[in-house]
Design a protein around this motif. Structure first.
Motif, short mmCIF file in Angstrom:
data_model
loop_
_atom_site.label_atom_id
_atom_site.label_comp_id
_atom_site.label_asym_id
_atom_site.label_seq_id
_atom_site.Cartn_x
_atom_site.Cartn_y
_atom_site.Cartn_z
N PRO A 99 -44.70 -20.94 15.66
CA PRO A 99 -44.36 -21.52 13.94
C PRO A 99 -44.59 -21.11 12.94
CG PRO A 99 -46.30 -21.94 15.61
CD PRO A 99 -45.93 -21.45 16.09
N LYS A 100 -45.36 -19.63 13.28
CA LYS A 100 -45.19 -18.85 12.25
C LYS A 100 -44.52 -17.72 12.19
CE LYS A 100 -50.47 -19.49 12.51
NZ LYS A 100 -52.14 -18.45 12.20
N ALA A 101 -43.19 -17.75 12.42
CA ALA A 101 -42.52 -16.81 12.65
C ALA A 101 -41.95 -16.85 11.02
CB ALA A 101 -41.56 -16.87 14.08
N SER A 102 -41.01 -15.76 11.14
CA SER A 102 -39.98 -15.27 10.08
C SER A 102 -38.27 -16.23 10.21
CB SER A 102 -39.85 -14.23 9.43
OG SER A 102 -39.31 -13.11 10.10
N ALA A 103 -37.70 -15.97 10.03
CA ALA A 103 -36.52 -16.09 10.09
C ALA A 103 -35.77 -14.96 10.86
CB ALA A 103 -35.61 -16.76 8.40
N ASN A 104 -35.62 -13.66 10.45
CA ASN A 104 -35.47 -12.66 10.91
C ASN A 104 -35.73 -12.19 12.28
OD1 ASN A 104 -34.03 -11.80 8.69
ND2 ASN A 104 -36.05 -11.01 8.27
N PHE A 105 -37.54 -13.26 12.61
CA PHE A 105 -37.98 -13.25 14.36
C PHE A 105 -37.15 -13.92 15.14
CE2 PHE A 105 -40.73 -14.00 17.38
CZ PHE A 105 -41.45 -12.66 18.07
N VAL A 106 -36.75 -15.00 14.06
CA VAL A 106 -35.86 -15.84 14.77
C VAL A 106 -34.54 -15.82 15.54
CG1 VAL A 106 -35.19 -18.48 14.99
CG2 VAL A 106 -37.10 -18.17 14.79
N ARG A 107 -34.21 -15.03 14.14
CA ARG A 107 -32.45 -14.69 14.48
C ARG A 107 -33.05 -13.37 15.60
NH1 ARG A 107 -31.24 -11.82 9.23
NH2 ARG A 107 -28.43 -12.32 9.90
N ALA A 108 -33.65 -12.51 15.39
CA ALA A 108 -33.58 -11.44 16.63
C ALA A 108 -33.42 -11.89 17.72
CB ALA A 108 -34.67 -10.21 15.99
N LEU A 109 -34.56 -13.01 17.66
CA LEU A 109 -35.02 -13.63 19.22
C LEU A 109 -33.72 -14.08 20.11
CD1 LEU A 109 -38.61 -14.86 19.64
CD2 LEU A 109 -37.91 -11.82 20.53
N MET A 110 -33.24 -15.00 19.13
CA MET A 110 -31.67 -15.56 19.36
C MET A 110 -31.22 -15.16 19.30
SD MET A 110 -31.27 -19.33 16.55
CE MET A 110 -29.56 -19.46 17.48
N ALA A 111 -30.65 -13.67 18.94
CA ALA A 111 -29.82 -12.12 19.19
C ALA A 111 -29.99 -11.32 20.49
CB ALA A 111 -29.62 -11.82 18.13
N LEU A 112 -31.26 -11.42 21.10
CA LEU A 112 -31.13 -11.09 21.78
C LEU A 112 -31.09 -11.39 23.38
CD1 LEU A 112 -32.57 -8.28 22.34
CD2 LEU A 112 -34.94 -9.70 23.26
N LEU A 191 -31.37 -6.44 16.15
CA LEU A 191 -32.50 -5.80 14.85
C LEU A 191 -31.89 -7.05 13.97
CD1 LEU A 191 -33.80 -4.37 12.44
CD2 LEU A 191 -31.83 -2.89 12.65
N ALA A 192 -32.61 -7.58 13.10
CA ALA A 192 -32.45 -8.56 12.08
C ALA A 192 -32.99 -8.53 10.63
CB ALA A 192 -32.17 -9.69 12.46
N PHE A 193 -32.43 -8.56 9.67
CA PHE A 193 -32.72 -8.30 8.12
C PHE A 193 -32.03 -9.16 7.39
CE2 PHE A 193 -29.72 -5.33 8.51
CZ PHE A 193 -28.91 -4.60 7.56
N ASP A 194 -32.74 -9.49 5.83
CA ASP A 194 -32.02 -10.09 4.87
C ASP A 194 -31.88 -9.57 3.71
OD1 ASP A 194 -35.17 -9.57 4.87
OD2 ASP A 194 -35.29 -11.96 4.25
N PRO A 195 -31.07 -8.88 3.99
CA PRO A 195 -31.01 -7.84 2.39
C PRO A 195 -30.28 -8.44 1.10
CG PRO A 195 -29.06 -7.63 4.01
CD PRO A 195 -30.17 -8.80 4.87
N PRO A 196 -30.48 -8.39 -0.19
CA PRO A 196 -29.83 -8.43 -0.95
C PRO A 196 -28.26 -8.85 -0.73
CG PRO A 196 -31.20 -7.42 -1.97
CD PRO A 196 -31.26 -6.93 -0.17
N VAL A 197 -27.14 -9.23 -0.74
CA VAL A 197 -26.38 -9.56 -0.70
C VAL A 197 -25.47 -10.30 -2.43
CG1 VAL A 197 -26.31 -10.42 1.55
CG2 VAL A 197 -25.72 -11.74 -0.30
N ARG A 198 -23.67 -9.76 -2.13
CA ARG A 198 -23.15 -10.03 -3.35
C ARG A 198 -22.02 -10.33 -2.06
NH1 ARG A 198 -24.40 -5.64 -7.24
NH2 ARG A 198 -26.10 -6.39 -9.07
N ASN A 199 -20.78 -11.72 -3.20
CA ASN A 199 -19.60 -11.94 -2.52
C ASN A 199 -18.70 -11.07 -3.26
OD1 ASN A 199 -20.53 -13.72 -4.60
ND2 ASN A 199 -20.15 -14.96 -2.70
N SER A 200 -18.86 -11.08 -4.81
CA SER A 200 -17.88 -10.65 -5.16
C SER A 200 -17.65 -8.96 -5.55
CB SER A 200 -18.38 -10.92 -6.62
OG SER A 200 -19.53 -10.23 -7.59
#
Length: 326
Positions: A99-112, A191-200
């Motif tokens: 319950p205290k995990a970040s979105a990156n932690f969840v993404r990393a475990l799902m992908a693993l 490895l999961a991270f949440d960088p700033p992104v641009r689509n333009s």
């Protein structure tokens, strides 16, 4: 297809576990692996008599709740939109476990925990056997694998952050049994991270991250080599520090050149023979490189997870727990 009257003209377009005919596939922006994960969404058939594609059959769909519940509680439906809610449900299940995990932690475990069905890998074998990453991303996530370790399969994960243009080193203990017992073994990294992104603009990710699994080197050698990268060589070798002995860097599948265009990266290092000559510890080096957002953020949050798996029934979990608690 099930035999029914008038069905002689029906031809299935795909086999079990193959991509749906209406799927969208990669490569994504900057040749990144796309999608990250996949789920089942049904299929379609060819109707010979009418010379058209059709998915309006129960056998083409996935059993789900019927919005018109007064007519029937369940119904078969198909579509690409099935994937996102199923993946979200699995993420929610993991969040309930952590319950205290970040979105990156969840993404990393799902992908693993994700893998490609064997039928898909047997069918899609072009491009050196890596083409299935284009059609199915990193595969289908298995929450039961992401939630806990087993005797012969150990998962280690951490949440962390790195300043721009810096690196971190994590020691990965390699038990003797994992090194020497006969059979297939793998080390899988996510490895999961949440960088700033641009689509333009051409550069999508504002911060780039990557990792290297190093074997046969001491911690001092690893730190010394990457400090040199940190100060002198960021633009060389695609951003990677290279040892004089190139075999020190474990070759992952898929290659780093395929992974590093995205913010979710998963690679597997597989060996079938004795690996004891490479020592009791490998080192996972995670690096962070500033791109167009280098002046906008001071550090980048991320999560990294490592899985050690051996096909033999070994007590890896207990051996690694002893090392980590020492």
């Amino acid at each position: 297809m099930p035999g029914e009257e008038g069905d002689a003209d029906i031809v299935a377009l795909t086999a079990t576990h193959h991509p749906s005919p209406f799927s969208r596939c990669g490569p994504g922006f900057g040749k990144s692996i796309k999608p990250d994960l996949v789920e089942y969404g049904g299929t379609a058939v060819w109707r010979g008599i009418s010379s058209r594609l059709s998915a309006d059959r129960d056998s083409c769909g996935v059993l789900t709740l019927n919005p018109n519940y007064l007519q029937s509680l369940m119904v078969y439906r198909h579509g690409t939109s099935f994937a996102a809610p199923v993946a979200a449900y699995k993420a929610a299940a993991l969040l309930e476990e952590f319950p205290k995990a970040s979105a990156n932690f969840v993404r990393a475990l799902m992908a693993l925990s994700a893998d490609h069905p064997a039928d898909l890998k047997e069918r899609v074998t072009s491009d050196g056997g890596r083409e299935h990453f284009r059609y199915a991303g990193y595969g289908v996530a298995d929450v039961s694998l992401a939630e806990a370790s087993e005797d012969n399969r150990v998962v280690m994960a951490i949440e962390d952050s790195l300043p721009i243009d810096r690196f971190a080193v994590y020691e990965v203990p390699i038990p003797t049994d994992f090194q020497t017992v006969k059979g297939v073994r793998h080390i899988k990294v996510s490895l999961a991270f949440d960088p700033p992104v641009r689509n333009s603009r051409k550069e999508y990710l504002g911060v780039k991250m990557g990792y290297h699994l190093v074997r046969g080197k001491s911690a001092e050698e690893v730190f010394a080599r990457f400090r040199k990268w940190e100060t002198e060589e960021k633009e060389e070798n695609g951003g990677a520090a290279v040892f004089e002995n190139g075999s020190a860097i474990c070759k992952m599948t898929p290659l780093a050149s395929m992974q590093e265009a995205g913010s979710l990266q998963v690679g597997t290092f597989v060996r079938k023979r004795d690996i004891s000559h490479h020592g009791d510890s490998y080192y996972l080096v995670v690096r962070c490189e500033g791109k167009w957002a280098a002046n906008m953020v001071e550090e980048q949050t991320f999560s990294v997870a490592v899985e050690l798996w051996h096909e033999a029934e070994l007590e890896l979990y207990q051996q690694i727990a002893v090392v980590l608690s020492a």
